[in-house]
Each structure stands twice: as structure tokens, then as C-alpha cells.
Write an enzyme that holds these catalytic residues in place. Sequence first.
Site, PDB file in Angstrom:
ATOM      1  N   SER A  80       0.826  -1.211   0.000  1.00 43.67           N
ATOM      2  CA  SER A  80       0.000   0.000   0.000  1.00 43.67           C
ATOM      3  C   SER A  80       0.858   1.259   0.000  1.00 43.67           C
ATOM      4  CB  SER A  80      -0.901   0.015   1.239  1.00 43.67           C
ATOM      5  OG  SER A  80      -1.557  -1.214   1.395  1.00 43.67           O
TER       6      SER A  80
HETATM    7  N1  SAH Z   1      -0.091  -4.906   4.213  1.00 48.12           N
HETATM    8  C1  SAH Z   1       0.499  -5.403   2.991  1.00 48.12           C
HETATM    9  C2  SAH Z   1      -0.398  -5.157   1.812  1.00 48.12           C
HETATM   10  C3  SAH Z   1      -0.535  -6.380   0.970  1.00 48.12           C
HETATM   11  S1  SAH Z   1      -1.797  -6.340  -0.248  1.00 48.12           S
HETATM   12  C4  SAH Z   1       1.899  -4.857   2.802  1.00 48.12           C
HETATM   13  O1  SAH Z   1       2.351  -4.028   3.615  1.00 48.12           O
HETATM   14  O2  SAH Z   1       2.570  -5.298   1.884  1.00 48.12           O
HETATM   15  C5  SAH Z   1      -3.087  -7.235   0.544  1.00 48.12           C
HETATM   16  C6  SAH Z   1      -2.832  -8.670   0.831  1.00 48.12           C
HETATM   17  O3  SAH Z   1      -4.041  -9.227   1.344  1.00 48.12           O
HETATM   18  C7  SAH Z   1      -2.442  -9.531  -0.354  1.00 48.12           C
HETATM   19  O4  SAH Z   1      -1.187 -10.097  -0.126  1.00 48.12           O
HETATM   20  C8  SAH Z   1      -3.537 -10.606  -0.408  1.00 48.12           C
HETATM   21  O5  SAH Z   1      -3.065 -11.880  -0.776  1.00 48.12           O
HETATM   22  C9  SAH Z   1      -4.034 -10.594   1.013  1.00 48.12           C
HETATM   23  N2  SAH Z   1      -5.363 -11.162   1.234  1.00 48.12           N
HETATM   24  C10 SAH Z   1      -6.491 -11.033   0.485  1.00 48.12           C
HETATM   25  N3  SAH Z   1      -7.503 -11.726   1.045  1.00 48.12           N
HETATM   26  C11 SAH Z   1      -7.011 -12.289   2.185  1.00 48.12           C
HETATM   27  C12 SAH Z   1      -7.564 -13.151   3.175  1.00 48.12           C
HETATM   28  N4  SAH Z   1      -8.828 -13.573   3.138  1.00 48.12           N
HETATM   29  N5  SAH Z   1      -6.764 -13.544   4.204  1.00 48.12           N
HETATM   30  C13 SAH Z   1      -5.468 -13.153   4.258  1.00 48.12           C
HETATM   31  N6  SAH Z   1      -4.892 -12.368   3.337  1.00 48.12           N
HETATM   32  C14 SAH Z   1      -5.644 -11.934   2.308  1.00 48.12           C
END
Ligand code: SAH
Length: 249
Positions: free
Chosen positions: A93
Site C-alpha cells: 500500500s
Molecule cells: N499490508 C500489505 C499489503 C498487501 S496487499 C503490505 O504491507 O505489503 C493485501 C494482501 O491481502 C495480499 O497479499 C492478499 O493476498 C491478502 N489477502 C487477500 N484476502 C485475504 C484473506 N482472506 N486472508 C489473508 N490475506 C488476504
Amino acid sequence: MTRRPGFPARIDLGSAPAAPRKAPSHAVPAGMGLDSQAFRGRMVGKLAAEGISDAQVLAAMQSVERHRFVDSALANQSYEDTSLPIGLGQTISKPSVVARMIELLMAGQRTPGGRLGRVLEVGTGCGYQAAVLACVAIEVYSIERLRGLHEKARDNLRPLRIANVHLLFGDGMAGYARGAPYAGIIAAAGGEAIPQAWIDQLAPGGRIVAPMVMPQGAQALCVVEKTASEVKQTVLETVHFVPLKSGIA
Ligand code: SAH
């Protein structure tokens, strides 16, 4: 005082001495770790100018080296206010969104020391936001549904030796009951609704901050506040997150 880099901003990728410890496999070029302090200072200055006022959040954004969490080819963009690819179709993000969401989370219940208590992050991704949360919360549980990213986050966080982050592999739509109740739950992926499990696992006085798909199709940031007697949901600004998906892969 923080040294401000000149414009156009350029990260010096090669001039400083090599890091003394054994570098992890995703290591950024030597020197970045030293010079990046100024780039983070500039990023934090912008966050403050844009309205982030919580000193703990700003300090956390200053201290976590975002360039360590992205591919080295993207390292020179790591202090711009932009989301970046982290593999498997997912993104890290924007710093402004990370700071905004954590500030919203911190408006809920805090410990006497002023920190957040136990926090659940849904969507570990590359682990960056988990590292930021670790600066402002007593304990962080972070769950990721994609094994490749769960492992990437583990590799990214290991050299930082952060003791209060627990990485979990699983479907965060069910929350993580074993860590409950949480003072805060923060999601980095947006679904159609806030899962009931998150509300159930939230402590009274706690907050959920998560993107949610609105009826018109766009995502908005949602804050859920839970008290002993009610659950209140507030819809804030438009955001752009990857979708919240069920199951693991
Ligand atoms: N906070 C992260 C942002 C990653 S993007 C950072 O700092 O990099 C969001 C993430 O949510 C993705 O990796 C995706 O695979 C995950 N995601 C989506 N649905 C999810 C779920 N039901 N449980 C766990 N992770 C999930």
C-alpha cells in the site's frame, strides 16, 4: 535535523560501505540503508503536511525501511507515495494510506502506555505494514492467504528481528480466534462486507479499519467501532485495494 535530499530526488545506490551483517537474499544495494533516512524524513514531512498528526505513527513511518520490502529494482521508488507490486498480483500500500489507516486504528482503545494492544492485520503481503504496526502496538498477528507472500514477509522481517510480530498463513476472513480479542483489526484487502468473525474477535473499545466495496462498486475506507452495547460503522474516503479473497493458495 533530517537532511533533505535535493531535487530531483535520487537514491544513492552505491557509494556507502557495505552492511556489516550477512545480507538477506533480497538485499538492497549497499548504502541505501544509510541514505534512506533522509528520504523517509521527506516522506514523513509530507504525511504530516497532509494531516497525519499522531506522533507514534509518524515515528513508525520514519523508522521502518520501506525499501527493504520491495524488489531491489523498485527500491528507488520506495519513498514515493505510491503502491508498488510485490508479486502474485498483489501490492504494497501507499505510505499515506498505511499511515492514515494506522492513525484511524489508534483512535480506538490504547494501553496505559499509549500504544495499541494486540492487533490483527489481514493481508500481510510483503510485511511492511506489519513492521510499522509493530512500532505502535504491543503485539501484531498478521495473516496472509498466499503462501508465497507469507514466506516473502517472513524473509523480509527476519533480518529486522522484530519480536512482537507473529506471521500466520491462512484465510484472514475468519480472523484469527486464538489471538482474540483484538484492540484493533486492520485489513489490506477489500471485501463486500466486514466479516462477522472480525467483529466477534474485536475487543469492546476496539476498532476495525478496512476497505470495503460500496454498492456502486468503488471501495471506501470503513471504520467499525465496537462498544459494550453497539457496533457502529463509518464510511470514509475512496481507496483502492486488492480484493479480499477467501481460502488459501
Ligand atoms: N499490508 C500489505 C499489503 C498487501 S496487499 C503490505 O504491507 O505489503 C493485501 C494482501 O491481502 C495480499 O497479499 C492478499 O493476498 C491478502 N489477502 C487477500 N484476502 C485475504 C484473506 N482472506 N486472508 C489473508 N490475506 C488476504
